[in-house]
Scaffold this motif. Structure first.
Motif, PDB file in Angstrom:
ATOM      1  N   SER A 156       6.051  -0.123  -3.079  1.00  0.00           N
ATOM      2  CA  SER A 156       5.771  -0.662  -4.602  1.00  0.00           C
ATOM      3  C   SER A 156       6.487  -0.430  -5.729  1.00  0.00           C
ATOM      4  CB  SER A 156       4.194  -0.057  -4.833  1.00  0.00           C
ATOM      5  OG  SER A 156       3.448  -0.291  -3.869  1.00  0.00           O
ATOM      6  N   SER A 157       7.321   1.066  -5.851  1.00  0.00           N
ATOM      7  CA  SER A 157       7.966   1.417  -6.686  1.00  0.00           C
ATOM      8  C   SER A 157       9.274   0.728  -6.659  1.00  0.00           C
ATOM      9  CB  SER A 157       8.404   2.915  -6.676  1.00  0.00           C
ATOM     10  OG  SER A 157       8.938   3.417  -5.552  1.00  0.00           O
ATOM     11  N   LYS A 158       9.725   0.453  -5.504  1.00  0.00           N
ATOM     12  CA  LYS A 158      10.903  -0.513  -5.488  1.00  0.00           C
ATOM     13  C   LYS A 158      10.801  -1.869  -5.982  1.00  0.00           C
ATOM     14  CE  LYS A 158      12.915   2.355  -1.701  1.00  0.00           C
ATOM     15  NZ  LYS A 158      13.470   2.220  -0.197  1.00  0.00           N
ATOM     16  N   THR A 189       2.541   7.644  -9.140  1.00  0.00           N
ATOM     17  CA  THR A 189       3.659   8.085  -9.080  1.00  0.00           C
ATOM     18  C   THR A 189       3.693   9.666  -8.548  1.00  0.00           C
ATOM     19  OG1 THR A 189       3.495   8.780 -11.478  1.00  0.00           O
ATOM     20  CG2 THR A 189       4.536   6.669 -10.964  1.00  0.00           C
ATOM     21  N   ARG A 190       2.528  10.210  -8.548  1.00  0.00           N
ATOM     22  CA  ARG A 190       2.688  11.667  -8.116  1.00  0.00           C
ATOM     23  C   ARG A 190       2.779  11.654  -6.667  1.00  0.00           C
ATOM     24  NH1 ARG A 190      -3.640  12.779  -9.751  1.00  0.00           N
ATOM     25  NH2 ARG A 190      -3.539  10.743  -8.880  1.00  0.00           N
ATOM     26  N   LYS A 191       2.605  10.609  -6.047  1.00  0.00           N
ATOM     27  CA  LYS A 191       2.989  10.455  -4.684  1.00  0.00           C
ATOM     28  C   LYS A 191       4.421  10.144  -4.019  1.00  0.00           C
ATOM     29  CE  LYS A 191      -1.947   9.916  -3.664  1.00  0.00           C
ATOM     30  NZ  LYS A 191      -3.042   9.078  -3.044  1.00  0.00           N
ATOM     31  N   LEU A 192       5.079   9.828  -5.131  1.00  0.00           N
ATOM     32  CA  LEU A 192       6.630   9.447  -4.824  1.00  0.00           C
ATOM     33  C   LEU A 192       7.452  10.663  -4.298  1.00  0.00           C
ATOM     34  CD1 LEU A 192       7.309   7.072  -7.682  1.00  0.00           C
ATOM     35  CD2 LEU A 192       6.859   6.247  -5.390  1.00  0.00           C
ATOM     36  N   TYR A 220       0.891  -1.274   0.005  1.00  0.00           N
ATOM     37  CA  TYR A 220      -0.124  -0.064  -0.050  1.00  0.00           C
ATOM     38  C   TYR A 220       0.903   1.349   0.069  1.00  0.00           C
ATOM     39  CZ  TYR A 220       1.247  -0.355   4.856  1.00  0.00           C
ATOM     40  OH  TYR A 220       1.869  -0.444   6.014  1.00  0.00           O
ATOM     41  N   CYS A 221       2.165   1.195   0.181  1.00  0.00           N
ATOM     42  CA  CYS A 221       3.045   2.301   0.521  1.00  0.00           C
ATOM     43  C   CYS A 221       3.641   2.540  -1.300  1.00  0.00           C
ATOM     44  CB  CYS A 221       4.074   2.021   1.340  1.00  0.00           C
ATOM     45  SG  CYS A 221       5.391   3.222   1.213  1.00  0.00           S
TER      46      CYS A 221
END
Length: 875
Positions: free
Chosen positions: A538-540, A558-561, A533-534
């Motif tokens: 998730s991106s990693k 991706t806007r919240k990275l 959920y983080c």
């Protein structure tokens, strides 16, 4: 004889030694079926224990023993002094006995009689006393005649006394319902609150209570006083505020306690704050207001009310300036007013509009720091042992729990209640699970409620919601969760019973602390977690292709990275998903994708891909098990159908995509969201969507056509076509929604004349009206253009909720046929130039909610005011 208390089984403890809160004295022939009945019902609804003599038959000379006992067992009496009141000997006996009771609150109601007539025994009261005197003179027994004389003297004295009390004259009120609300308020302030002033003092808050006592005693500024009560979540702000409110609210003309503001606003981002402002406005005005005003209208009403009367307000759990400004306004308060604000943000109140004014109220702060060790023990023991001291054999274990909670009242209470009446072995097991992480101590104590859930299913449901569905629409969340194999009906109820979940305005709502606890539980289960959920995690996983078949859910926006360079440039290789065989929930918003879509897991139940960059959905995408698809904000041009020769002038030719015959299959799909797809022109393929229940294509500005085969979706109950202004033959499309219960047609220009008119009748004999190029006045006679304004759009007879906001609908040309809408319950007509309601709206038999806001200043309903009407259902 039927004796009716308003609250069945009311215990003496509920009224502090009294059996009833209120005794009603009245003359049945005057008001039994009107005012008194309405008063009794309102008292009952307000949970005020009330005695009402249901028969009032005078069977003897003496007052019935039941009535005598009821008067003596009541804390207050409401006396309805009507025209024929004094003709009843029992009414006069009741009145005299009531006025003889010590510490008894009496509220006289002058029901279409003058107080002077009561005081001086004139008019109907004089006639009644004369009649009683004649009866006395006619009595031949000297002893009985003497008793008559004593009674009459007692009655006259009682009438003179009651006329001098502060009462309510029914003629001073435009509506009896407003008078009844006033009576209930007086009873609340004069009877219930003083009786309830023996409220149990919150443990460990003596110093804070003394602080508030001084704050109330100190001379107020000319514009009132504000106190901000600060502290972390669960530290006791709300508990203390409720106690203070119970002690002092009766000292003010009017008061209001608005609880849990931040959660209610978060649960309903559009209407939550407006609903709270409406509630506050109603509380301090002591009457019901028309529902549906905008926030600014309620704020203006609140400002006017608090400027004219001494009020006491408690605004609990404020977390934004918008909330403060909406509920307090910016105008000075009446002298003597008191406002308490509870919040976690120490600097929030100082930034509100009210404290920026020259005549701002005096502002103070008070912060709760938690309990001392001795107070923590007392609070914990009160819940764990129902005593101030720990039981033998439990002292050492109690100290461990008290130390773990570190003065946090909510944790002490939750743990104490869970441990009550449990054996030593149970306590020892609980101690082993406490852990030593100080940062998680606030959340850890709430896990006892989670641990007490009856089944594995309920625990999984809690984790799913905590990670993915907090704030989600109930139906949306339940549909997806059910597809994931979770039992919803019993599970939701169990979570709500344990206080782990709320359902507010049909949304799944969970307290932030509980959500953090649920996510913490999932995070500690495995690495990588089953639920990603983080966004950073998730991106990693996707970037490094670290996924496993253990992962069930993954969300990435991706806007919240934190790395802003990845906001628009994050590239995901689709083979990063290939190993996640059991992935059920996938959200990839604003993610660029490279590779074949055949790598997407076939077990997906929910797929959300905002800003998907391809112009069509790849047929290799495996979606056999998908129940919810959200492709909003994407560049797709068609869904299920494609077009050749897309020019409007040359016409269009539909080519149906093979959902059922081709590689892409959506036969399990129930929810489809294509909103804000500004390039989407065609929508079809409904033969391959037999289970479709919800369709959203709001703000698809280029959508031209929806396939006729939408009739092949018998389960479709929700459709949103808001601001889809280009749909050809929109009236015909609407008629195809055979079983739809909720339909949004906001901003579809339904009030505009048709752009062109095809005068060739259709097979059904109805002229086909559709939008194309606007005709010139020379192309059509004026009479035809005039008639075009009155074209009729037939609506599905299954509709329960209909929204027609911002459609340029006018009273003169209202192109809706409502004749078949026998089940319509809610209708939205906001932002339309309607001066008066069309007859077709007035005739709706089941309509309960009508929202009607006009932007026309000349409209009779006012400038920018929402009119909210509720109608009774037919008997």
């Amino acid at each position: 004889m039927a004796v009716v208390p308003s609250v069945e089984g009311s215990s003496s403890s509920s009224t502090n030694g009294y059996q009833f809160h209120v005794f009603i004295s009245f003359r049945g022939i005057d008001t039994r079926k009107s005012f008194t009945d309405h008063l009794y019902t309102s008292l009952k609804n307000a949970n005020i224990s009330t005695f009402l003599d249901e028969e009032e038959i005078e069977t003897g000379e003496e007052l019935k023993s039941e009535l005598v006992n009821a008067i003596k067992a009541s804390r207050a009496s409401v006396i309805v002094l009507s025209k024929n009141y004094a003709t009843s000997r029992w009414c006069l006996d009741e009145l005299a006995l009531i006025l003889e009771q010590p510490k008894h609150t009496v509220i006289p109601i002058f029901y279409h009689v003058e107080p002077t007539h009561v005081r001086n025994q004139t008019s109907s009261f004089g006639d009644a006393i004369d009649k009683h005197k004649k009866a006395m003179k006619a009595e031949t027994d000297a002893g009985k005649r003497s008793d008559w004389a004593q009674k009459i003297a007692r009655w006259i004295q009682a009438l003179e006394k009651v006329a001098g009390l502060k009462g309510e004259d029914v003629t001073d009120w435009q509506r009896e319902t407003e008078l009844i609300e006033r009576i209930i308020m007086r009873i609340n302030h004069k009877v219930l609150v003083p009786l309830g002033s023996a409220l149990r003092e919150p443990i460990g808050m003596k110093d804070s209570i003394e602080f508030f006592t001084l704050w109330f005693k100190n001379a107020s500024s000319d514009t009132g006083d504000i106190l901000t009560l600060l502290g972390m979540g669960g530290i006791g702000k709300t508990v203390l505020a409720k106690y203070i409110y119970g002690l002092h609210c009766y000292e003010f003309v009017t008061s209001s306690f608005i609880e849990d503001i931040s959660r209610k606003c978060a649960a309903d981002k559009w209407n939550g704050l407006c609903n709270l402002a409406a509630q506050l406005s109603k509380d301090i005005s002591n009457r019901s207001l028309i529902q549906g005003y905008g926030v600014s209208k309620y704020t203006s009403n609140i400002e006017n009310l608090v400027a004219s009367k001494k009020v006491f307000l408690v605004l609990d759990d404020i977390d934004s300036l918008d909330q403060l400004n909406a509920l307090l306004g910016s105008k000075p308060f009446h002298r003597g007013s008191k406002i308490i604000i509870t919040t976690r943000d120490a600097g929030l109140t100082e930034s509100c509009d009210l404290l920026k004014q020259l005549g701002k109220p005096k502002h103070e702060k008070h912060e709760l720091q938690g309990l001392e060790d001795s107070e923590s023990r007392e609070l914990f023991h009160s819940h764990a042992f129902r005593s101030k001291d720990a039981k033998a054999g439990y002292v050492e274990m109690s100290e461990k729990f008290v130390k773990y909670c570190r003065g946090h009242p909510s944790s002490l209470e939750v743990l104490g209640k869970d441990l009550y009446n449990k054996d030593v072995a149970f306590w020892e097991d609980r101690i082993k699970g406490l852990g030593s992480d100080i940062d998680s101590s606030i959340y850890k104590n709430l896990s006892t409620s989670f641990d007490s859930l009856p089944s594995y299913n309920d625990k999984e449901l809690f984790k799913y919601i905590a990670c993915f569905f907090v704030g989600a629409d109930r139906k949306f969340g339940e549909t997806i969760l059910e597809a994931c194999g979770i039992f919803i009906n019993s599970g939701i109820k169990n979570l709500m019973d344990k206080g782990l979940l709320y359902r507010y305005d049909d949304r799944l709502v969970m307290h932030q602390l509980l959500q953090d606890m649920g996510r913490s539980l999932v995070r500690k289960e495995s690495k990588p977690s089953r639920f990603l959920y983080c966004h950073e995690a998730s991106s990693k996983v996707l970037k490094r292709k670290m996924g496993t078949n253990n992962i069930l859910g993954l969300i990435l926006d991706t806007r919240k990275l934190k790395d802003k360079s990845l906001h628009e440039n994050f590239m995901m290789e689709t083979d990063a998903l290939s190993i996640m065989d059991d992935l059920r929930l996938l959200q990839l918003n604003y993610v660029r994708i490279n590779g074949s879509c055949k790598n997407f897991p076939k077990e997906l139940r929910w797929l959300c891909m905002h800003k998907f960059r391809l112009k069509s959905i790849p047929k290799k995408l495996k979606m056999e098990n998908l129940v919810a698809l959200d492709m909003s904000y994407t560049d797709i041009k068609s869904f299920g159908v494609s077009y050749k020769n897309p020019s409007r002038h040359q016409g269009t030719q539909e080519v149906t995509a093979s959902f059922s015959k081709g590689k892409m299959c959506l036969r399990s799909l129930k929810i489809l969201n294509l909103s804000y797809c500004h390039r989407l022109r065609s929508l079809g393929g409904f033969d391959g969507l037999p289970l479709l229940e919800s369709l959203s294509v709001a703000n698809c500005s280029c959508l031209v056509r929806i396939s006729d085969r939408i009739e092949a979706c018998p389960k479709l109950v929700f459709v949103d076509l808001s601001y889809c202004k280009m749909i050809e033959e929109l009236p015909r499309t609407i008629r195809m929604f055979n079983n739809v219960r909720t339909l949004f047609l906001d901003g579809c220009d339904l009030g505009e004349p048709p752009k062109t008119i095809n005068t060739k009748p259709s097979s059904s004999g109805i002229i086909s009206l559709f939008k194309a190029k606007k005709p010139s006045s020379s192309a059509f006679p004026q009479a035809i253009l005039s008639d075009m304004k009155f074209h009729t759009i037939s609506l599905p007879r299954s509709l329960v909720r209909l929204s027609l906001k911002d459609n340029n609908l006018s009273t003169e040309s209202f192109p809706m046929d409502f004749s078949s809408l026998s089940t319509l319950n809610e209708l939205h007509l906001d932002d339309n130039p309607i001066v008066s309601l069309p007859d077709c709206v007035e005739d709706l038999p089941m309509l309960e909610v009508l929202r009607w806001t006009s932007f026309e200043k000349k409209c009779r309903i006012g400038d920018g005011v929402t009119y909210h009407r509720r109608r009774r259902r037919p008997a």
